[in-house]
Design a protein around this motif. Structure first.
Motif: not given
Length: 218
Positions: A86-99
């Motif tokens: 899984a890919h996450f953003d800096a806040a720990g949420n699944l990345d919207t572009e490439t999760p």
């Protein structure tokens, strides 16, 4: 479920009407290095076994333990392993572009990462995701089996998992293992073992499925 498509061709779910769909998916993934199939395989469930610990079906093969790992696939033919993370953003949420990312771990060599070949990504291992009406959940389909979605759920910050509905129960997917007979002219899949976790009991559940007619031509 409805929503906008999220394209994740280069990178890696409660919606599955039985173990059949995932078994077929795994067989499709096995034949990615071939150009065509000679026949559709027949799948027969053999057993369902619960254990307190996750089985390591082939101790000679390393299990990957990559950061944010979701699922992996191994085969008897060699130790090379397909890994989904899984890919996450800096806040720990699944990345919207490439999760989700998917790639090879070349355990037959030094365990190095190798990108999927274009045809492996386009026709089998690659995934597509769509948003759903359920918070923190995405509908996931593999390019090799678009008609049978799973669900990618975020369960906590920087934590997510694949889920499948099997026999009216939700199971968290961990890994799959294919038994391949290489004695004939073409390799033939003879058995699939799918390793999951039951969130209700905490037990690990092994789904064993016999495969016939799983021969592939190159």
């Amino acid at each position: 479920m409805t929503g906008n498509a999220i394209t994740t061709m280069p990178r890696p779910c409660r919606c599955l009407n039985g173990v059949w769909a995932f078994a077929i998916l795994t067989l499709v993934c096995f034949c990615l290095t071939t150009a065509a199939t000679s026949a559709k395989p027949s799948l027969t469930p053999l057993s369902l076994t619960e254990t307190p610990h996750l089985p390591h079906v082939n101790p000679k093969f390393r299990h990957p333990a990559d950061l944010h790992q979701l699922f992996f696939l191994q085969r008897t033919i060699n130790a090379n392993t397909v890994v989904y993370t899984a890919h996450f953003d800096a806040a720990g949420n699944l990345d919207t572009e490439t999760p989700v990312a998917v790639y090879w771990r070349r355990f037959q060599d030094q365990g190095q990462v190798m990108p999927l070949r274009w045809y492996e990504r386009a026709f089998g291992f690659g995934v597509r995701l769509r948003t759903t009406d359920t918070p923190n959940a995405l509908r996931l389909t593999f390019n090799g089996l678009k008609s049978h979605p799973l669900e990618l759920r975020q369960t906590a910050p920087f934590t997510a998992a694949f889920f499948a509905r099997i026999n009216n129960r939700d199971y968290r997917l961990i890994y799959a293992y294919l038994d391949v007979d290489e004695s004939g002219l073409f390799p033939k899949v003879t058995r699939l073992r799918l390793y999951t976790n039951d969130p209700l009991t905490g037990l690990y559940v092994t789904h064993t499925i016999a495969v016939s007619g799983g021969a592939y031509t190159e």
